[in-house]
Design a protein around this motif. Structure first.
Motif, PDB file in Angstrom:
ATOM      1  N   TYR A   1      -4.294  -1.496  11.599  1.00  0.00           N
ATOM      2  CA  TYR A   1      -4.895  -1.910  10.210  1.00  0.00           C
ATOM      3  C   TYR A   1      -5.374  -0.982  10.301  1.00  0.00           C
ATOM      4  O   TYR A   1      -5.390  -0.385   8.516  1.00  0.00           O
ATOM      5  CB  TYR A   1      -5.719  -2.669  10.896  1.00  0.00           C
ATOM      6  CG  TYR A   1      -6.746  -2.924  10.065  1.00  0.00           C
ATOM      7  CD1 TYR A   1      -7.053  -3.705   9.612  1.00  0.00           C
ATOM      8  CD2 TYR A   1      -8.341  -2.270  10.260  1.00  0.00           C
ATOM      9  CE1 TYR A   1      -7.748  -3.584   8.389  1.00  0.00           C
ATOM     10  CE2 TYR A   1      -9.349  -2.379   8.966  1.00  0.00           C
ATOM     11  CZ  TYR A   1      -9.238  -2.900   7.657  1.00  0.00           C
ATOM     12  OH  TYR A   1     -10.362  -3.859   6.973  1.00  0.00           O
ATOM     13  N   ARG A   2      -5.543   0.463  10.901  1.00  0.00           N
ATOM     14  CA  ARG A   2      -5.454   1.950  10.473  1.00  0.00           C
ATOM     15  C   ARG A   2      -4.481   2.700   9.843  1.00  0.00           C
ATOM     16  O   ARG A   2      -4.887   3.035   8.680  1.00  0.00           O
ATOM     17  CB  ARG A   2      -6.274   2.240  11.921  1.00  0.00           C
ATOM     18  CG  ARG A   2      -6.434   3.729  11.612  1.00  0.00           C
ATOM     19  CD  ARG A   2      -7.058   4.281  12.461  1.00  0.00           C
ATOM     20  NE  ARG A   2      -6.644   5.409  13.056  1.00  0.00           N
ATOM     21  CZ  ARG A   2      -7.082   6.894  13.708  1.00  0.00           C
ATOM     22  NH1 ARG A   2      -7.143   6.183  15.330  1.00  0.00           N
ATOM     23  NH2 ARG A   2      -7.463   7.628  14.173  1.00  0.00           N
TER      24      ARG A   2
ATOM     25  N   CYS B   1     -16.308  -1.396   4.368  1.00  0.00           N
ATOM     26  CA  CYS B   1     -16.211  -3.039   4.820  1.00  0.00           C
ATOM     27  C   CYS B   1     -16.589  -3.503   4.593  1.00  0.00           C
ATOM     28  O   CYS B   1     -18.007  -4.422   4.968  1.00  0.00           O
ATOM     29  CB  CYS B   1     -16.304  -2.292   6.550  1.00  0.00           C
ATOM     30  SG  CYS B   1     -15.830  -3.206   8.172  1.00  0.00           S
TER      31      CYS B   1
ATOM     32  N   GLN C   1     -13.085  -7.457   9.234  1.00  0.00           N
ATOM     33  CA  GLN C   1     -12.559  -6.108   9.378  1.00  0.00           C
ATOM     34  C   GLN C   1     -13.363  -5.194   9.451  1.00  0.00           C
ATOM     35  O   GLN C   1     -12.881  -3.887  10.359  1.00  0.00           O
ATOM     36  CB  GLN C   1     -12.707  -5.547   7.953  1.00  0.00           C
ATOM     37  CG  GLN C   1     -12.163  -6.346   6.553  1.00  0.00           C
ATOM     38  CD  GLN C   1     -13.221  -7.493   5.912  1.00  0.00           C
ATOM     39  OE1 GLN C   1     -13.654  -8.137   6.784  1.00  0.00           O
ATOM     40  NE2 GLN C   1     -12.641  -8.042   5.287  1.00  0.00           N
TER      41      GLN C   1
ATOM     42  N   ARG D   1      -4.424   2.798   1.442  1.00  0.00           N
ATOM     43  CA  ARG D   1      -3.901   2.041   0.817  1.00  0.00           C
ATOM     44  C   ARG D   1      -5.872   3.550  -0.056  1.00  0.00           C
ATOM     45  O   ARG D   1      -5.204   3.981  -0.700  1.00  0.00           O
ATOM     46  CB  ARG D   1      -5.694   1.039   1.181  1.00  0.00           C
ATOM     47  CG  ARG D   1      -5.817   0.529   0.096  1.00  0.00           C
ATOM     48  CD  ARG D   1      -7.589   0.592   0.853  1.00  0.00           C
ATOM     49  NE  ARG D   1      -8.331   0.004  -0.350  1.00  0.00           N
ATOM     50  CZ  ARG D   1      -9.520  -1.171  -0.205  1.00  0.00           C
ATOM     51  NH1 ARG D   1      -9.381  -1.887   0.721  1.00  0.00           N
ATOM     52  NH2 ARG D   1     -10.121  -1.503  -1.190  1.00  0.00           N
TER      53      ARG D   1
ATOM     54  N   GLY E   1      -1.867  -6.211   9.458  1.00  0.00           N
ATOM     55  CA  GLY E   1      -3.124  -5.864  10.457  1.00  0.00           C
ATOM     56  C   GLY E   1      -2.887  -5.761  11.242  1.00  0.00           C
ATOM     57  O   GLY E   1      -3.923  -5.285  12.490  1.00  0.00           O
TER      58      GLY E   1
ATOM     59  N   ARG F   1      -5.008   0.832   6.315  1.00  0.00           N
ATOM     60  CA  ARG F   1      -5.974   1.102   5.068  1.00  0.00           C
ATOM     61  C   ARG F   1      -5.562   2.662   4.584  1.00  0.00           C
ATOM     62  O   ARG F   1      -5.874   2.798   3.974  1.00  0.00           O
ATOM     63  CB  ARG F   1      -7.298   1.239   5.928  1.00  0.00           C
ATOM     64  CG  ARG F   1      -8.536   1.145   5.608  1.00  0.00           C
ATOM     65  CD  ARG F   1      -9.682   1.083   6.785  1.00  0.00           C
ATOM     66  NE  ARG F   1      -9.616   1.432   8.535  1.00  0.00           N
ATOM     67  CZ  ARG F   1     -10.041   2.420   9.183  1.00  0.00           C
ATOM     68  NH1 ARG F   1     -10.837   2.730   8.121  1.00  0.00           N
ATOM     69  NH2 ARG F   1      -9.970   2.505  10.429  1.00  0.00           N
TER      70      ARG F   1
ATOM     71  N   SER G   1       0.899  -1.144   0.135  1.00  0.00           N
ATOM     72  CA  SER G   1      -0.172   0.070   0.338  1.00  0.00           C
ATOM     73  C   SER G   1       1.035   1.433  -0.283  1.00  0.00           C
ATOM     74  O   SER G   1       0.338   2.261  -0.620  1.00  0.00           O
ATOM     75  CB  SER G   1      -0.946   0.245   1.314  1.00  0.00           C
ATOM     76  OG  SER G   1      -2.003  -1.130   1.475  1.00  0.00           O
TER      77      SER G   1
END
Lengths: 374, 482
Positions: free
Chosen positions: A155-156, B404, B409, A162, A49, A159, A22
């Motif tokens: 994970y945040r 999500c 997730q 990404r 993640g 994300r 990412s």
């Protein structure tokens, strides 16, 4: 959800939608190159993640230190980079000495770092540790600390990289599993369970599965898929700011903002990468629990609510593979982070993007060449 | 008792399936250990059967006391029994000697232990389906099952003004048991939608031949004679400041409010699958019962070798089916352990199989009639979905819109399902809500990945686990894949 690119082709295809993939997509997008990320599960499914979230320059392999310090510059302004603070807390990281042998280890480390001109790791006296962390065992002997280090929400973070990459033109496809790769007329032809994709440039960020791609390129690597185990407790009253690492015994220990306590340290689960499956080894976790209870006696009453292990790649020398392929042009690798790749994610994406768009990087990546295994 | 560190067959759960299986296996000469969370055998359905302070048999009904007929043979069978034991992990690949079977982590009275078992039978039964309505987390609101447990084990009931709401046989059974115990039930708010009977009728032939029919009708008549029953309830809300004060409900567009002290909710049961799921047993979505269930063959086998499942934990079929599926699984395990031959397995299990066939008659009728309506399974607005982390329905729905796609997730986005209950109270709800928002099937959306420990344990317990040479000498041990 997956955004469909207009064509099954892109100037650069990145295999693997973890943090490194990412981040590579983000840095390429910033340079005006709209890459396509192919992810077999979903973004951040494994190590990216669910890792411990350590943003750590402390105790890095010497070869990694320049990269780690450069990555820190991005972390310090992470909001500006990805429009999200990624849960980054700059609470410091310290490696503590439980006994004389640990003290010797850490003092030697400090000498080595100074000899190479690195001053970010500093000695911390036992009194100061005890005043910073009253809950720690009084028998603590001192430690090394990097006050600028910290932790983030893995994970945040993945994300955020990404979505920022996508907002600048990158594409992401989830649930696409790469099968075979061939070179035809200067194009990479990537056959997947969702059909064929083509691109002039290919990046291998496939984590625990990256060796399968490297092997197809005639550069096999001794990668081992591993699953570092993590435990988390129910919420506890606040008692800890910095991340605490063990020296003689494996431990990574931190309290998150929500009060839960995260326990890791590299004890390994049994993993089956072909089934995305790992099984926690409770005898090993028992060892980890003993270490925690010795260092933080009040933790014996902490309630463990969950355990897990994300699958990632470990290399025999403990450092990653970063850089161009040794066999093929227009192919780049970034994998094998051996349970400590999270902090490096922001800079490794930049290095790979620079290699692709400028043919070079300012950072010393020779130690990470894939050719070291040939 | 002496701590057992090794057995041929470990059975988890002392409900009808576990008791019958343990009895059968021990009688065949298999060294069997039964671990159960409760202090006395019986599971939920026959909870506290040996110790119940309720001495008047008529209060709980003869179906309950049938449980005693499972306990006596179990005690005589020679099976080992450890009450008060919570299993929190099953190791398959990390057991010190994988050839010797599984290593199982469990705790008794705050002490963690490990044992080896060549074969495992999970008989973990059912749990009540979550009933996420506004106010369902208020003190004074509980599940009908929980109220029934209080009655069976403590002989007590919680409040004065009592209302039951929902659907399904257990709702009426609890009402009947309350009435027998002399407690006034103010109303039953029945959420079974009108028209369900018509849908269920094609399955009525099985029901007409079911052992439940005569008993069920008698019970229904007795309850209807003594309790106000409000049918076709389409909306339900628990109201109160800090505790339950009122229940608001809607019938045919008309809303009413009643003052209550205790609201008992129930809309059916679903398999208790946490241990099976964490052990890697494959699951499928049951479209009629609207829940996940393990994929189990006719003999109780799963995709994990030497790990079997019996009873409601392998798919909801009720207590009589559970005890017979337990017996069938025991004969199959005896075959696999080499205790009996295939012919013996087939002949000795034939009675249980015939009884199982009779016991499941009429299930489709029930299951269609009492299928929980959408609005009580997939809430909207501020209704809490995840009780541990206090995540609301609109948070879950908004997060799906943000991109999500699945429950795992959702955990990362919202911490939904990451509390100490390990998703027991929200797993099925979250799966269905995501599927609804995305317009796809629950099967496609999938379920929470559950990991050991499936029940919380303290770090001190974990630290007190016996050390092995292996774990002492290795700081980081790289396990070779097998």
């Amino acid at each position: 959800m997956t955004s469909k690119p207009s064509a099954m082709t892109a100037p650069v295809i990145i295999i693997g939608g973890g943090l490194h993939g990412s981040s590579t997509a983000l840095h390429l997008a910033r340079a005006g190159v709209p890459a396509l990320v192919l992810e077999k599960n979903y973004i951040g499914r494994h190590a990216s993640g669910v890792n411990a979230g350590g943003v750590r320059t402390l105790s890095r392999h010497l070869a990694e230190v320049p990269l780690s310090l450069a990555s820190r510059e991005i972390w310090l302004h992470i909001q500006d980079w990805v429009d999200d603070d990624c849960g980054f807390d700059q609470n410091g990281q310290m490696r503590v000495a439980e006994n004389e042998a640990d003290v010797t280890t850490l003092r030697t480390r400090l000498q080595t770092m100074l000899a190479h001109g690195f001053t970010h790791e500093q000695w911390i006296e036992p009194e100061e540790i005890r005043s910073m962390i009253p809950a720690i065992t009084p028998s603590i002997q001192g430690g090394l600390i990097v006050r600028e280090d910290g932790s983030a929400d893995p994970y945040r973070t993945t994300r955020a990289f990404r979505f920022k990459a996508q907002s600048l033109g990158a594409s992401v496809m989830e649930g696409v599993s790469v099968q075979t790769i061939a070179r035809e007329n200067g194009q990479w032809c990537i056959d997947t369970d969702q059909g064929r994709f083509t691109a002039p440039v290919l990046v291998n960020c496939a984590g625990a599965w990256a060796d399968k791609i490297a092997a197809q390129m005639g550069e096999p690597v001794p990668l081992e898929p591993v699953g570092p185990m993590m435990l988390v407790t129910t919420r506890m009253p606040h008692f800890l700011n910095p991340v605490v690492l063990g020296t003689g015994r494996a431990l990574s220990f931190k309290q998150r903002a929500n009060g839960t306590v995260l326990i890791g340290g590299g004890r390994l689960a049994w993993v089956d990468r072909d089934r995305d499956w790992s099984e926690l080894d409770f005898r090993q976790l028992g060892e980890g629990a003993r270490t925690v209870c010795d260092l933080f006696p009040h933790m014996k009453d902490a309630v463990v609510s969950r355990g897990w292990a994300g699958i990632e790649a470990s290399m025999p020398d403990g450092i990653p593979v970063i850089g161009p392929s040794s066999t093929e042009a227009d192919l780049y690798h970034a994998f094998g982070f051996s349970a400590h790749g999270f902090q490096l994610g922001p800079i490794v994406g930049k290095i790979t993007a620079d290699l692709i768009t400028q043919g070079q990087t300012d950072l010393p990546i020779l130690p990470f060449s894939i050719s070291r295994f040939q | 008792m002496i701590e057992i560190t090794q057995c041929d067959l470990l059975i988890v759960g002392a409900g009808p399936a576990g008791l019958a299986a343990a009895t059968c296996a021990a009688q065949l000469g298999i060294e069997t250990l039964l671990l159960d969370e409760q202090q006395a055998p019986g599971g939920q359905i026959y909870r506290n059967i040996t110790e119940s302070p309720v001495k008047n048999r008529a209060i709980l009904g003869e179906d309950y006391w049938h449980g005693a007929s499972l306990v006596e043979p179990f005690k005589q069978s020679g099976a080992h029994y450890q009450p008060g034991a919570t299993v929190w992990a099953i190791a398959n690949h990390t057991a010190p000697d994988a050839a010797e079977g599984f290593e199982v982590g469990y705790s008794v009275a705050g002490q963690a232990r490990m044992l080896h078992a060549k074969h495992i039978l999970l008989a973990c039964g059912a749990q009540e389906r979550p009933f996420p309505i506004p106010g369902w987390t208020l003190p004074g609101v509980m599940t009908a099952g929980a109220a029934q447990i209080l009655l069976k084990s403590a002989g007590m009931v919680a409040g004065q003004r009592t209302v039951l709401a929902g659907s399904g046989p257990l709702l009426y059974l609890v009402a009947w048991q309350y009435l027998n115990a002399g407690i006034v039930v103010d109303a039953i708010l029945d959420t079974t939608p009108s028209g369900r009977l018509t849908q269920a009728l094609p399955h009525a032939w099985g029901f007409l031949r079911s052992p439940y029919l005569a008993k069920g009708l008698k019970l229904l008549r007795e309850v209807k004679a003594r309790v106000r029953i409000v049918k076709n309830v389409s909306a339900l809300e628990a109201l109160g400041e800090g505790k339950l004060e009122k229940v608001r409900y809607t019938v045919a567009g008309k809303t009413e409010t009643i003052a209550v002290d205790q609201l008992l909710l129930h809309q059916g049961v679903i398999p208790n699958i946490n241990l099976a799921q964490a052990a890697g047993v494959e699951q499928r979505w049951n479209k009629l019962l609207l829940c996940w269930e393990p994929i189990v063959d006719d003999w109780g086998n799963t995709n994990i070798e030497r790990l079997s499942i019996a009873g409601d934990g392998g798919g909801i079929a009720g207590a009589l089916a559970a005890e017979n599926s337990g017996r069938i699984a025991a004969y199959e395990i005896a075959l696999q352990l080499g205790t009996i031959a295939r012919g013996q397995r087939d002949s000795q299990s034939s009675t249980a199989r015939a009884q199982l066939g009779r016991a499941v008659r009429g299930r489709e009728f029930f299951d269609t009639l009492y299928q929980a309506p959408d609005q009580f399974r997939m809430p909207v607005g501020d209704t809490i979905v995840c009780r541990c982390e206090e995540i609301t329905a609109s948070q879950v729905r908004e997060t799906v819109k943000l991109g999500c796609p699945g429950p795992n997730q959702m955990k990362s986005f919202l911490r939904c399902g990451m509390g100490p209950c390990q998703g027991r109270f929200c797993s099925v709800t979250v799966t269905e809500m995501i599927a609804q928002e995305r317009g796809v099937s629950p099967e496609e959306v999938g379920h929470y990945r559950l990991r050991f420990p499936t029940k919380p344990l303290t770090l001190g317990e974990l630290a007190a686990l016996p050390q092995t040479d292996d774990s002492r000498k290795a700081v980081i041990r790289l396990k070779k894949p097998v």
